[in-house]
Design an enzyme around this catalytic site. Structure first.
Site, PDB file in Angstrom:
ATOM      1  N   ASP A 130      10.947 -25.091   1.360  1.00  0.00           N
ATOM      2  CA  ASP A 130      10.794 -25.795   2.630  1.00  0.00           C
ATOM      3  C   ASP A 130       9.424 -26.487   2.604  1.00  0.00           C
ATOM      4  O   ASP A 130       8.404 -25.827   2.412  1.00  0.00           O
ATOM      5  CB  ASP A 130      10.823 -24.746   3.756  1.00  0.00           C
ATOM      6  CG  ASP A 130      11.421 -25.259   5.043  1.00  0.00           C
ATOM      7  OD1 ASP A 130      11.151 -26.412   5.373  1.00  0.00           O
ATOM      8  OD2 ASP A 130      12.128 -24.487   5.704  1.00  0.00           O
ATOM      9  N   ASP A 232      10.936 -30.517   6.226  1.00  0.00           N
ATOM     10  CA  ASP A 232      10.936 -30.076   7.621  1.00  0.00           C
ATOM     11  C   ASP A 232      10.522 -31.204   8.573  1.00  0.00           C
ATOM     12  O   ASP A 232       9.464 -31.823   8.377  1.00  0.00           O
ATOM     13  CB  ASP A 232       9.934 -28.916   7.758  1.00  0.00           C
ATOM     14  CG  ASP A 232       9.873 -28.372   9.161  1.00  0.00           C
ATOM     15  OD1 ASP A 232      10.835 -27.715   9.567  1.00  0.00           O
ATOM     16  OD2 ASP A 232       8.867 -28.627   9.866  1.00  0.00           O
ATOM     17  N   GLU A 286      15.442 -32.553   7.121  1.00  0.00           N
ATOM     18  CA  GLU A 286      15.933 -32.013   8.383  1.00  0.00           C
ATOM     19  C   GLU A 286      16.128 -33.170   9.359  1.00  0.00           C
ATOM     20  O   GLU A 286      15.203 -33.939   9.597  1.00  0.00           O
ATOM     21  CB  GLU A 286      14.919 -31.025   8.960  1.00  0.00           C
ATOM     22  CG  GLU A 286      15.458 -30.343  10.186  1.00  0.00           C
ATOM     23  CD  GLU A 286      14.409 -29.621  11.018  1.00  0.00           C
ATOM     24  OE1 GLU A 286      14.789 -28.757  11.790  1.00  0.00           O
ATOM     25  OE2 GLU A 286      13.216 -29.945  10.907  1.00  0.00           O
ATOM     26  N   HIS A 352      17.844 -20.966  11.052  1.00  0.00           N
ATOM     27  CA  HIS A 352      16.795 -20.171  11.690  1.00  0.00           C
ATOM     28  C   HIS A 352      16.369 -20.745  13.043  1.00  0.00           C
ATOM     29  O   HIS A 352      15.550 -20.141  13.726  1.00  0.00           O
ATOM     30  CB  HIS A 352      15.589 -20.104  10.753  1.00  0.00           C
ATOM     31  CG  HIS A 352      14.981 -21.460  10.552  1.00  0.00           C
ATOM     32  ND1 HIS A 352      15.636 -22.469   9.883  1.00  0.00           N
ATOM     33  CD2 HIS A 352      13.810 -21.986  10.973  1.00  0.00           C
ATOM     34  CE1 HIS A 352      14.891 -23.546   9.900  1.00  0.00           C
ATOM     35  NE2 HIS A 352      13.770 -23.291  10.554  1.00  0.00           N
ATOM     36  N   ASP A 353      16.872 -21.921  13.391  1.00  0.00           N
ATOM     37  CA  ASP A 353      16.525 -22.514  14.691  1.00  0.00           C
ATOM     38  C   ASP A 353      17.655 -22.343  15.700  1.00  0.00           C
ATOM     39  O   ASP A 353      17.640 -22.973  16.774  1.00  0.00           O
ATOM     40  CB  ASP A 353      16.232 -24.014  14.532  1.00  0.00           C
ATOM     41  CG  ASP A 353      14.955 -24.257  13.749  1.00  0.00           C
ATOM     42  OD1 ASP A 353      14.047 -23.407  13.813  1.00  0.00           O
ATOM     43  OD2 ASP A 353      14.882 -25.291  13.059  1.00  0.00           O
TER      44      ASP A 353
HETATM   45  C1  GLC Z   1      11.694 -27.527  12.140  1.00  0.00           C
HETATM   46  C2  GLC Z   1      11.922 -26.093  11.732  1.00  0.00           C
HETATM   47  C3  GLC Z   1      11.531 -25.206  12.856  1.00  0.00           C
HETATM   48  C4  GLC Z   1      10.070 -25.426  13.159  1.00  0.00           C
HETATM   49  C5  GLC Z   1       9.785 -26.897  13.432  1.00  0.00           C
HETATM   50  C6  GLC Z   1       8.326 -27.170  13.371  1.00  0.00           C
HETATM   51  O1  GLC Z   1      12.523 -27.907  13.169  1.00  0.00           O
HETATM   52  O2  GLC Z   1      13.247 -25.910  11.322  1.00  0.00           O
HETATM   53  O3  GLC Z   1      11.765 -23.852  12.593  1.00  0.00           O
HETATM   54  O4  GLC Z   1       9.699 -24.657  14.252  1.00  0.00           O
HETATM   55  O5  GLC Z   1      10.365 -27.733  12.461  1.00  0.00           O
HETATM   56  O6  GLC Z   1       7.884 -27.070  12.061  1.00  0.00           O
END
Ligand code: GLC
Length: 580
Positions: A130, A232, A286, A352-353
């Protein structure tokens, strides 16, 4: 009256001439174009903090993952995406990086990392890292320098607005307790920008030095042999640094204003040239922009940017109020159609979100949990696109029940609560919704066995283990051939043996059916029909005569009920038929 001949299992079918084949097809004769390992990959996502603690501090770690490599291999997955493991003060559990070349102390050492990578490669499992570079931690050296004076060489690594110009135009922050993305910093009498929490200042991608730093970091990991990168929040990296005023209420649709701003594609092309093109690595960003055009521009092969899109429209469907199956069909079908000829997608129902897959998409009532998780895993592993399976969903792990804000650990939940409070929201409703949707639901520790804390740790877990671990855990499920876990393993095996499930075209069947999601996959002369009953009631679907001759490839019940020209599916029944 309909004939209610319930056919139990294996090779019975109502249709004349139906044959029962023992062995599923292993391949197709049709030539398949543009095959790649990352299209064929089955990704398993591990949230390291919650996977396995090896040293009793209550936090999962790299040695814990090493202990479980044989388990991971046994799942049939071929790649692991690890959430961030870099040095971090953990304002956002590792998504606030203070040293991109260091390992978070709680997770272990670089030696542990090297052993982990070696252990994965020995088992033919790829590792995807990541990369969190829309922002760093406010404790990163770059930021410490940057904030120290206006003429520091690192000043321009971040976005600053001098206070003498007044307050900058409002920018919405996803994780800020006031929703304000500009944080005043008295050291230099200026504001800095943070789209996430104030501990996560946004990096200035228009600065070529920042870009070069990031490419060097990525090469550092690629040289170690990692096999891919997940970028990310990268769709937000480019900003219009003239900071025009956005219309009131823009935050309700902030993606339209934040994603894919000018410069982003040139940064990705540069990253591709500098990093991706030099290694055999996969790349996924992402978010997939504001529309299909954006998504294609990110991933179409001739663009030379990224390999695959990770679009949110699907995963965002289930809400506290529920969701319509028709919406799910529509959204997944339109994305598939849009990427049928060009580009490649990720398929996922959780990460995880999000809260737990079965609690959002299925039915976590103990009566239906097992069947509905198997159904969801059947869906994920029979769709076109690279599946990303979130740890614990191979067991049917469910949401945990929190009723007070003090139980939450996630910065998004805590600051979201503060914001709702100051906005005068109905806090009882807010907490109910949070209980359903919070990210902490998806982050409770992995349930390994029936011992204390589900065998996750000998200490006190950083987030409580779900109470249902006696009923849902690896050890029990491993020994039960009918478990969710063993169904997951069967599905990964089936996907790997059948290229049709990776590359075959997809077509929705009976689009108007209210409770059954049915679709075909076709490749050359091979055809499969996937039937999924997304309901706790029995549901019936008519079968076309061209599907009469078939064998059952996988079934989450022990039988399939045929009635004249139709099939009746039991609650959450999921079958894949191999059509002759
Ligand atoms: C992305 C990640 C998330 C994180 C955010 C800030 O959305 O998946 O878990 O909190 O970025 O880095």
């Amino acid at each position: 009256m309909k004939r209610s001949s319930i056919r139990l299992a294996i090779c019975l079918s109502f249709f004349v001439g139906t044959s029962c084949k023992q062995n599923p097809p292993e391949s197709t004769n049709a030539p398949i174009e543009n095959t790649t390992w990352w299209k064929e990959a089955i990704v398993y996502q591990i949230y390291p903090r919650s996977f396995k603690d090896s040293d009793g501090d209550g936090v999962g770690d790299l040695k814990g993952i090493i202990e479980k490599l044989d388990y991971i291999k046994s799942l049939g997955v071929t790649a692991v995406w690890l959430n961030p493991i870099y040095t971090s003060p953990n304002a956002d559990n590792g998504y606030d990086v203070s040293d991109y070349r260091g390992i978070m102390a709680e997770f272990g050492t670089m030696e542990d990392f090297d052993n982990l990578l070696e252990g994965m490669h020995q088992r033919d499992i790829k590792l995807v890292m990541d990369i969190v570079v829309n922002h760093s931690s406010d404790e990163h050296q770059w930021f410490k320098q940057s904030r120290s004076s206006r003429d520091n060489p690192y000043r321009n690594y971040y976005h600053w607005w001098p206070a003498e110009k007044g307050k900058p135009p409002y920018r919405y922050s996803l994780f800020d307790a006031k929703g304000d993305a500009w944080q005043y910093d008295s050291i230099t009498d200026a504001y800095y920008l943070h789209y996430f929490a104030k501990q996560q200042p946004d990096l200035n991608w228009s600065n070529p030095k920042v870009r070069q730093e990031v490419y060097d970091i990525m090469k550092f990991w690629a040289d170690k042999g990692v096999d891919g990168f997940r970028l990310d929040a990268f769709q937000f990296a480019a900003k219009d640094t003239t900071y025009p005023k956005f219309p009131d209420g823009f935050e309700k649709d902030f993606i339209q204003y934040y994603a894919m701003q000018d410069g982003l594609h040139s940064y990705l092309k540069e990253m591709n040239q500098e990093v991706f093109s030099k290694y055999d690595v996969m790349s996924v960003s992402e978010g997939a922009g504001r529309n299909f055009g954006d998504a294609h521009n990110l991933v179409d092969a001739d663009r030379k940017e990224l390999n695959m899109a990770y679009a949110f429209e699907g995963v965002d469907i289930p809400k506290y109020e529920g969701y319509e199956l028709s919406t799910m069909k529509k959204v997944f079908s339109k994305w598939d159609k849009e990427f049928a000829e060009e580009g490649w997608l990720s398929i996922f129902l959780a990460n995880h979100d999000q809260a737990r897959m079965v609690s959002r998409w299925g039915n976590d009532d103990p009566k239906f949990r097992s069947a509905s998780t198997k159904l969801l895993n059947t869906f994920m592993l029979s769709m076109r696109g690279t599946p990303y399976c979130y740890f614990g969903d191979e067991l049917g792990m469910t949401n945990i029940d929190f009723d007070s804000i003090s139980q939450y650990q996630d910065i998004a939940a805590i600051n979201g609560y503060l914001k709702a409070l100051s906005d005068g929201e109905d806090m009882e409703l807010f907490l109910k919704k949070l209980n359903f949707s919070s990210r902490d639901n998806g982050r409770t520790p992995m349930q390994w066995n029936e011992t204390k804390h589900a065998g996750f740790t000998t200490g006190t877990p950083w987030l409580p283990v779900n109470e249902n671990y006696m009923a849902i855990n690896v050890e029990d499920e491993d020994s039960n051939p009918e478990s969710v876990l063993n169904h997951f393993r069967k599905m990964t095996e089936i996907r790997k043996r059948n290229p049709i499930l990776v590359y075959g075209s997809y077509a929705l069947v009976a689009p108007e059916h209210p409770t059954i999601y049915a679709f075909t996959r076709t490749l050359g002369d091979k055809l499969m029909l996937v039937l999924l009953n997304f309901s706790k009631e029995i549901s019936e679907i008519n079968l076309d005569s061209k599907w009469e001759n078939h064998s059952i490839l996988i079934n989450n019940y022990s039988g399939l009920d045929y009635f004249d020209k139709s099939i009746k599916l039991k609650p959450y029944q999921a079958v894949i038929l191999n059509i002759d």
